[in-house]
Design a protein around this motif. Structure first.
Motif, PDB file in Angstrom:
ATOM      1  N   TYR A   1       0.841  -1.206   0.000  1.00  0.00           N
ATOM      2  CA  TYR A   1       0.000   0.000   0.000  1.00  0.00           C
ATOM      3  C   TYR A   1       0.878   1.260   0.000  1.00  0.00           C
ATOM      4  O   TYR A   1       0.539   2.271  -0.617  1.00  0.00           O
ATOM      5  N   ARG A   2       1.996   1.181   0.705  1.00  0.00           N
ATOM      6  CA  ARG A   2       2.921   2.320   0.728  1.00  0.00           C
ATOM      7  C   ARG A   2       3.513   2.589  -0.661  1.00  0.00           C
ATOM      8  O   ARG A   2       3.607   3.738  -1.106  1.00  0.00           O
ATOM      9  N   ILE A   3       3.909   1.511  -1.370  1.00  0.00           N
ATOM     10  CA  ILE A   3       4.496   1.682  -2.707  1.00  0.00           C
ATOM     11  C   ILE A   3       3.454   2.236  -3.670  1.00  0.00           C
ATOM     12  O   ILE A   3       3.750   3.110  -4.498  1.00  0.00           O
TER      13      ILE A   3
ATOM     14  N   ILE B   1       9.383   5.005   1.427  1.00  0.00           N
ATOM     15  CA  ILE B   1       8.033   4.495   1.730  1.00  0.00           C
ATOM     16  C   ILE B   1       7.743   4.493   3.236  1.00  0.00           C
ATOM     17  O   ILE B   1       6.598   4.304   3.631  1.00  0.00           O
ATOM     18  N   ARG B   2       8.760   4.725   4.084  1.00  0.00           N
ATOM     19  CA  ARG B   2       8.542   4.758   5.544  1.00  0.00           C
ATOM     20  C   ARG B   2       8.239   6.157   6.063  1.00  0.00           C
ATOM     21  O   ARG B   2       8.024   6.334   7.264  1.00  0.00           O
ATOM     22  N   THR B   3       8.261   7.174   5.201  1.00  0.00           N
ATOM     23  CA  THR B   3       7.979   8.531   5.665  1.00  0.00           C
ATOM     24  C   THR B   3       6.505   8.652   6.054  1.00  0.00           C
ATOM     25  O   THR B   3       5.665   7.857   5.616  1.00  0.00           O
TER      26      THR B   3
ATOM     27  N   VAL C   1      -5.160   5.303   0.089  1.00  0.00           N
ATOM     28  CA  VAL C   1      -5.442   4.410  -1.047  1.00  0.00           C
ATOM     29  C   VAL C   1      -6.024   3.083  -0.565  1.00  0.00           C
ATOM     30  O   VAL C   1      -6.723   2.395  -1.317  1.00  0.00           O
ATOM     31  N   ALA C   2      -5.771   2.751   0.726  1.00  0.00           N
ATOM     32  CA  ALA C   2      -6.245   1.468   1.265  1.00  0.00           C
ATOM     33  C   ALA C   2      -7.761   1.418   1.461  1.00  0.00           C
ATOM     34  O   ALA C   2      -8.312   0.343   1.653  1.00  0.00           O
ATOM     35  N   VAL C   3      -8.439   2.581   1.418  1.00  0.00           N
ATOM     36  CA  VAL C   3      -9.906   2.561   1.567  1.00  0.00           C
ATOM     37  C   VAL C   3     -10.590   2.218   0.238  1.00  0.00           C
ATOM     38  O   VAL C   3     -11.785   1.962   0.210  1.00  0.00           O
TER      39      VAL C   3
ATOM     40  N   ARG D   1       7.545   4.034  19.780  1.00  0.00           N
ATOM     41  CA  ARG D   1       8.311   3.072  18.974  1.00  0.00           C
ATOM     42  C   ARG D   1       8.575   3.631  17.575  1.00  0.00           C
ATOM     43  O   ARG D   1       9.676   3.505  17.055  1.00  0.00           O
ATOM     44  N   ARG D   2       7.548   4.215  16.982  1.00  0.00           N
ATOM     45  CA  ARG D   2       7.713   4.776  15.637  1.00  0.00           C
ATOM     46  C   ARG D   2       8.712   5.919  15.660  1.00  0.00           C
ATOM     47  O   ARG D   2       9.541   6.064  14.761  1.00  0.00           O
ATOM     48  N   TYR D   3       8.649   6.756  16.706  1.00  0.00           N
ATOM     49  CA  TYR D   3       9.573   7.887  16.846  1.00  0.00           C
ATOM     50  C   TYR D   3      11.021   7.388  16.849  1.00  0.00           C
ATOM     51  O   TYR D   3      11.863   7.873  16.095  1.00  0.00           O
TER      52      TYR D   3
HETATM   53  O1  CDP Z   1       3.818   0.227   9.598  1.00  0.00           O
HETATM   54  P1  CDP Z   1       2.396   0.615   9.892  1.00  0.00           P
HETATM   55  O2  CDP Z   1       1.723  -0.412  10.762  1.00  0.00           O
HETATM   56  O3  CDP Z   1       2.231   1.999  10.377  1.00  0.00           O
HETATM   57  O4  CDP Z   1       1.629   0.606   8.512  1.00  0.00           O
HETATM   58  P2  CDP Z   1       1.670  -0.470   7.370  1.00  0.00           P
HETATM   59  O5  CDP Z   1       1.395  -1.840   7.898  1.00  0.00           O
HETATM   60  O6  CDP Z   1       2.904  -0.305   6.577  1.00  0.00           O
HETATM   61  O7  CDP Z   1       0.401  -0.035   6.510  1.00  0.00           O
HETATM   62  C1  CDP Z   1       0.255   1.271   6.007  1.00  0.00           C
HETATM   63  C2  CDP Z   1      -1.217   1.492   5.717  1.00  0.00           C
HETATM   64  O8  CDP Z   1      -1.609   0.565   4.693  1.00  0.00           O
HETATM   65  C3  CDP Z   1      -2.150   1.198   6.894  1.00  0.00           C
HETATM   66  O9  CDP Z   1      -2.428   2.343   7.660  1.00  0.00           O
HETATM   67  C4  CDP Z   1      -3.400   0.681   6.223  1.00  0.00           C
HETATM   68  O10 CDP Z   1      -4.275   1.730   5.883  1.00  0.00           O
HETATM   69  C5  CDP Z   1      -2.916   0.070   4.933  1.00  0.00           C
HETATM   70  N1  CDP Z   1      -2.906  -1.398   4.984  1.00  0.00           N
HETATM   71  C6  CDP Z   1      -4.088  -2.057   4.729  1.00  0.00           C
HETATM   72  O11 CDP Z   1      -5.109  -1.430   4.526  1.00  0.00           O
HETATM   73  N2  CDP Z   1      -4.127  -3.412   4.685  1.00  0.00           N
HETATM   74  C7  CDP Z   1      -3.021  -4.127   4.925  1.00  0.00           C
HETATM   75  N3  CDP Z   1      -3.091  -5.453   4.871  1.00  0.00           N
HETATM   76  C8  CDP Z   1      -1.813  -3.472   5.209  1.00  0.00           C
HETATM   77  C9  CDP Z   1      -1.782  -2.097   5.241  1.00  0.00           C
END
Ligand code: CDP
Ligand code: CDP
Length: 223
Positions: A39-41, A86-88, A98-100, A152-154
Motif C-alpha cells: 500500500y505504501r508503494i 516508503i517509511r515517511t 489508497v487502502a480505503v 516506537r515509531r519515533y
Molecule cells: O507500519 P504501519 O503499521 O504503520 O503501517 P503499514 O502496515 O505499513 O500499513 C500502512 C497502511 O496501509 C495502513 O495504515 C493501512 O491503511 C494500509 N494497509 C491495509 O489497509 N491493509 C493491509 N493489509 C496493510 C496495510
C-alpha cells in the motif's frame, strides 16, 4: 495435500507486526509478507504520477501494473530504491488513503497470495486473517497503547535519520487507526478466532515467544 500454512498478524500502526513477523519467520524458516509496504508503494507511485489518492480507477491501474520488487531487504520501484522513502509519514498517510479504495485492495490480492509458498508464510497487515488468508492456521491481533506505539515509531524514524515529531506522530497514528477501523472494506479489527497479543508492557522477545508457543501448541512447525 495440506495447504501451505499461514500465520496472520494483524493490528494497528507501529504495534510491532513487521518486527515480530520477521523474527517468527526467521525462527521457522518461513516466507514473510509485509502487506503494508505494498500500500505504501502504491501511494508513492500514485503521488509521483500525479494521480489523486482518491481517484479509485487511477490508483487501481497503478496498483495492477506496479513495477515493484523486494530484493535483499530493499524495496525497488522500477530502478529506484524506495526503501526509506516508503517509511515517511507522507507515505504512511498516503497508504491509508489508497487502502480505503476497494479496487486498489482487489488489485493487490493476487500479488499478496503469491507469497504463500512452502514451507509456510508469516504475513502482517490489517486484513491478513480476515480477507487475504481467511484460512490462516494461526491468527494474531497484535496491539499496544497509542502512546507506546508512537514512541516506537519515533525511535524507528530517528534511527533511520528521518525527521519526526512526537505529537504529530501520535496524531497521525490515531487518525490512520481510525480510518483503518472505520472503512467498510477490510477494516482493522480483532477477529473472534484471533489470539490477542498486547505488547504495551512486552518487549519484542516476549512477543515472538508468545507467537512461537502458539505455533508449537498447534503443531504447525515441522521438527
Ligand atoms: O507500519 P504501519 O503499521 O504503520 O503501517 P503499514 O502496515 O505499513 O500499513 C500502512 C497502511 O496501509 C495502513 O495504515 C493501512 O491503511 C494500509 N494497509 C491495509 O489497509 N491493509 C493491509 N493489509 C496493510 C496495510
Ligand atoms: O509493523 P508495525 O508498524 O506494526 O511495527 P514495526 O515496524 O515492527 O515497528 C515496531 C517498532 O517497535 C520496532 O522498532 C520494534 O523494535 C519496536 N518494538 C516492537 O516491535 N515490539 C515490542 N514489543 C516493543 C518494541
Amino acid at each position: 495435500t495440506q495447504p501451505v500454512p499461514v500465520i496472520a498478524i494483524d493490528g494497528p500502526s507501529a504495534s510491532g507486526k513487521g518486527t515480530v513477523a520477521e523474527r517468527v519467520a526467521a525462527a521457522l524458516g518461513w516466507q514473510v509478507l509485509d502487506s503494508g509496504s505494498l500500500y505504501r508503494i502504491v501511494a508513492l507511485a500514485a503521488m509521483r504520477a500525479g494521480v489523486a489518492l482518491d481517484d479509485e480507477a487511477g490508483v487501481a491501474a497503478i496498483a495492477a501494473t506496479l513495477p515493484a520488487r523486494f530484493e535483499a531487504g530493499r524495496v525497488l520501484l522500477a530502478a529506484d530504491d524506495v526503501t526509506t522513502e516508503i517509511r515517511t509519514e507522507a507515505c504512511s498517510v498516503g497508504a491509508s488513503k489508497v487502502a480505503v479504495l476497494p479496487a486498489v485492495r482487489e488489485a493487490l490480492l493476487g500479488w499478496q497470495r503469491d507469497y504463500r509458498l512452502a514451507p509456510g508464510l508469516v504475513a502482517d497487515g490489517r486484513d491478513m486473517g480476515s480477507v487475504v488468508f481467511p484460512d490462516a492456521a494461526l491468527k494474531i491481533f497484535l496491539t499496544a497503547s497509542a502512546e507506546a506505539r508512537a514512541e516506537r515509531r519515533y525511535k524507528q524514524l530517528m534511527d533511520k535519520g528521518l525527521a519526526a515529531n512526537m505529537q504529530s506522530l501520535l496524531d497521525d497514528l490515531r487518525e490512520r487507526d481510525a480510518r483503518d477501523a472505520a472503512r467498510p472494506v477490510a477494516p482493522l479489527m480483532k477477529l473472534p478466532d484471533a489470539a490477542l497479543l498486547d505488547t504495551t508492557e512486552l518487549d519484542v522477545e516476549g512477543a515472538v515467544a508468545f507467537v512461537l508457543d502458539l505455533v508449537r501448541g498447534r503443531g504447525l512447525a515441522a521438527g
